[in-house]
Enzyme design. Structure first.
Site, PDB file in Angstrom:
ATOM      1  N   TYR A 225       8.696   3.262   7.517  1.00  0.00           N
ATOM      2  CA  TYR A 225       8.473   3.707   6.137  1.00  0.00           C
ATOM      3  C   TYR A 225       9.586   4.137   5.964  1.00  0.00           C
ATOM      4  O   TYR A 225      10.538   4.331   5.420  1.00  0.00           O
ATOM      5  CB  TYR A 225       7.881   4.297   5.272  1.00  0.00           C
ATOM      6  CG  TYR A 225       6.605   2.712   5.231  1.00  0.00           C
ATOM      7  CD1 TYR A 225       6.401   1.977   5.863  1.00  0.00           C
ATOM      8  CD2 TYR A 225       6.387   2.696   3.736  1.00  0.00           C
ATOM      9  CE1 TYR A 225       5.306   1.108   5.333  1.00  0.00           C
ATOM     10  CE2 TYR A 225       5.597   1.272   3.449  1.00  0.00           C
ATOM     11  CZ  TYR A 225       4.873   0.878   4.583  1.00  0.00           C
ATOM     12  OH  TYR A 225       3.886  -0.158   3.945  1.00  0.00           O
TER      13      TYR A 225
ATOM     14  N   LYS B   6      -0.794   1.939  18.186  1.00  0.00           N
ATOM     15  CA  LYS B   6      -0.312   0.579  19.189  1.00  0.00           C
ATOM     16  C   LYS B   6       0.499   1.911  20.586  1.00  0.00           C
ATOM     17  O   LYS B   6       1.611   1.110  20.873  1.00  0.00           O
ATOM     18  CB  LYS B   6       0.661   0.192  18.262  1.00  0.00           C
ATOM     19  CG  LYS B   6      -0.291  -0.957  17.595  1.00  0.00           C
ATOM     20  CD  LYS B   6      -1.070  -2.305  18.689  1.00  0.00           C
ATOM     21  CE  LYS B   6      -0.338  -2.951  20.233  1.00  0.00           C
ATOM     22  NZ  LYS B   6      -1.189  -3.829  21.263  1.00  0.00           N
TER      23      LYS B   6
ATOM     24  N   ASP C 242      -4.915  -3.290  16.265  1.00  0.00           N
ATOM     25  CA  ASP C 242      -4.813  -4.477  16.180  1.00  0.00           C
ATOM     26  C   ASP C 242      -6.776  -4.395  16.642  1.00  0.00           C
ATOM     27  O   ASP C 242      -7.450  -5.436  16.200  1.00  0.00           O
ATOM     28  CB  ASP C 242      -4.502  -5.617  17.384  1.00  0.00           C
ATOM     29  CG  ASP C 242      -4.244  -5.252  18.971  1.00  0.00           C
ATOM     30  OD1 ASP C 242      -4.567  -3.395  19.177  1.00  0.00           O
ATOM     31  OD2 ASP C 242      -3.683  -5.731  20.357  1.00  0.00           O
TER      32      ASP C 242
ATOM     33  N   ASP D 131      -1.143   0.498   5.607  1.00  0.00           N
ATOM     34  CA  ASP D 131      -0.836  -0.306   4.796  1.00  0.00           C
ATOM     35  C   ASP D 131      -1.267  -1.756   4.803  1.00  0.00           C
ATOM     36  O   ASP D 131      -2.618  -2.145   4.397  1.00  0.00           O
ATOM     37  CB  ASP D 131       0.879  -0.801   4.315  1.00  0.00           C
ATOM     38  CG  ASP D 131       1.044  -1.406   3.349  1.00  0.00           C
ATOM     39  OD1 ASP D 131       0.667  -0.946   2.431  1.00  0.00           O
ATOM     40  OD2 ASP D 131       1.758  -2.326   3.504  1.00  0.00           O
TER      41      ASP D 131
ATOM     42  N   ASP E 246      -4.583  -3.030   2.528  1.00  0.00           N
ATOM     43  CA  ASP E 246      -5.198  -4.366   2.273  1.00  0.00           C
ATOM     44  C   ASP E 246      -6.680  -5.933   2.165  1.00  0.00           C
ATOM     45  O   ASP E 246      -7.243  -5.976   1.799  1.00  0.00           O
ATOM     46  CB  ASP E 246      -4.343  -5.562   2.090  1.00  0.00           C
ATOM     47  CG  ASP E 246      -2.700  -5.679   1.040  1.00  0.00           C
ATOM     48  OD1 ASP E 246      -3.776  -4.084   0.652  1.00  0.00           O
ATOM     49  OD2 ASP E 246      -2.419  -6.020   0.633  1.00  0.00           O
TER      50      ASP E 246
HETATM   51  C1  IPM Z   1       0.945  -0.297  -1.240  1.00  0.00           C
HETATM   52  C2  IPM Z   1       2.420  -0.836  -0.954  1.00  0.00           C
HETATM   53  C3  IPM Z   1       3.833  -0.308  -1.273  1.00  0.00           C
HETATM   54  C4  IPM Z   1       3.312   0.314   1.130  1.00  0.00           C
HETATM   55  C5  IPM Z   1       5.058  -0.973  -1.185  1.00  0.00           C
HETATM   56  C6  IPM Z   1       5.375  -1.426  -2.708  1.00  0.00           C
HETATM   57  C7  IPM Z   1       6.391  -0.245  -0.653  1.00  0.00           C
HETATM   58  O1  IPM Z   1       2.070  -2.109  -0.771  1.00  0.00           O
HETATM   59  O2  IPM Z   1       1.259   0.729  -1.970  1.00  0.00           O
HETATM   60  O3  IPM Z   1       0.590  -0.353   0.401  1.00  0.00           O
HETATM   61  O4  IPM Z   1       4.139  -0.605   1.553  1.00  0.00           O
HETATM   62  O5  IPM Z   1       3.088   1.089   1.042  1.00  0.00           O
HETATM   63 MN    MN Z   2       0.362  -2.108   0.966  1.00  0.00          MN
END
Ligand code: IPM
Ligand code: MN
Ligand code: NAD
Length: 346
Positions: free
Chosen positions: A132, A183, A216, A240, A244
């Protein structure tokens, strides 16, 4: 009295943040003072920047920030997220993105044979560097020989402080287990550093049962049997992706909460989800991720009892079917928020 900066941002952020403020007000009453900032896509389109030049100085005067989401279909450039959410994470040096994974209700876990209350772990995602960092460039743009470089920047300071915090976090939890995921088999330089730091720190925390998994394999294990995890520490990008995935274990992105922290400094609290343009403006967004993020904020501000009340009210909403369409209900965002507020004030 704690001072809170509120940045609803874009899309469903503008629906779920007011819901979270209502819940926090109902639980913590006069102990909080709120200041709203209109730093969002409209602001960016008007001013060419997502916040004023002294935006971070303004934020430093607060005890916490409650944030919604960044992202607007009218804006295609990375500059916008980089100038708002990532600017706060990097500029305030909030190096730890803490994302708890604890289904509020048994029914929310989609895995066969695994109850929600058997899952209880936290992910500590490095939040200030890695992929990032925004360092890179394009060469011979648009040509068939175009080169695109995105640097994965890892510093010893950055890697060590997030892993140390993960060991400290694991030490304070009943199971005292930690998994570091990288990784290093494919990225020997950057993630080789992660593995070396992990091996250096491990002997300093003999009471923590600490192991290593490739990222992974961790993704696989998280779906196969998430009950095994207690604390997970990983890089910015993997964190990240994995959170999710972990959100799906809790009932979906609408349920997942997060805190961006640097111990001893102000914290930034936000749901894990984005601006959800596909449902924005329709009173369909699940407010619970934002409401649970407000609970994390109250904990951080020393208002643990109010935080527990919010968690209990949110769990009751799920249990009693007071849910938005993502959880199979037909309640609106506002109506769900009103129900939770009423319960908190009862
Ligand atoms: C999160 C989001 C952000 C990230 C994006 C919006 C840059 O996906 O907060 O998880 O990748 O960190
Ligand atoms: Mn995210
Ligand atoms: P998203 O998280 O916005 O949405 C992914 C899916 O989850 C969508 O189907 C959406 O409808 C659903 N969803 C998200 N939040 C929900 C909620 N509260 N209730 C019910 N359903 C919900 O991810 P995306 O679609 O990839 O991204 C949309 C925009 O948001 C992009 O601009 C992206 O960069 C941004 N984004 C911002 C953040 C953040 O501010 N922290 C996080 C992720 C994405």
């Amino acid at each position: 009295m704690s001072r809170i900066a509120v940045i609803a941002g874009d899309g469903v952020g503008r629906e779920v943040v007011p819901a979270a403020v209502r819940a926090a007000r109902a639980a913590a009453g006069e102990r909080l003072e709120w200041t709203e900032f209109d730093w969002n896509a409209d602001y960016f389109l008007r001013h060419g920047a997502a916040m004023p030049p002294d935006g971070l100085e303004q934020l430093r005067r607060f005890d916490a920030i409650l944030f919604g989401a960044v992202g607007d279909p009218r804006i295609g450039t990375h500059e916008y997220a980089a100038g708002l959410l990532l600017k706060m994470r990097f500029g305030l040096d909030l190096y730890a993105n803490l994302r708890p994974v604890r289904p509020l209700d048994d029914r929310l876990c989609p895995l066969r044979g695994i109850r929600g209350d058997e899952i209880d772990f936290v992910v500590l995602r490095e939040n200030t560097e890695g992929a990032y960092a925004g360092i890179g460039g394009n060469f011979k743009s648009g040509r068939s020989e175009e080169v695109a470089i995105e640097l994965d920047l890892n510093t010893r300071l950055g890697v060590e402080r997030i892993q140390r915090l993960a060991f400290e976090t694991a030490r304070q939890r009943p199971r005292r287990r930690l998994v570091m995921a990288d990784k290093s088999n494919a990225m020997p330089h950057a993630h080789g550093l992660w593995l070396r730091v992990f091996r250096e720190l491990r002997p300093q925390y003999p009471e923590v049962e600490a192991g290593h998994l490739y990222a992974d394999a961790l993704a696989y294990q998280m779906v196969r049997d998430p009950r095994q995890f207690d604390v997970i520490v990983t890089s910015n990008l993997f964190g990240d992706l994995l959170t999710d995935l972990a959100a799906a274990l809790q009932g979906g992105l609408g349920m997942a909460a997060s805190a961006n922290l640097h111990p001893g400094r102000l914290g930034l609290f936000e749901p894990v989800h984005g601006s959800a343009p596909d449902i924005a403006g329709r009173n369909r967004a699940n407010p619970l991720g934002a409401i649970l993020s407000a609970a994390l904020m109250l904990d951080f501000l020393g208002l643990g009892e109010a935080a527990r009340q919010i968690e209990a009210a949110a769990a009751a909403a799920v249990r009693e079917g007071v849910t938005t369409p993502d959880l199979g209900g037909n309640w609106g965002t506002m109506e769900c928020a009103a129900w939770i507020e009423k319960r908190l004030r009862a």
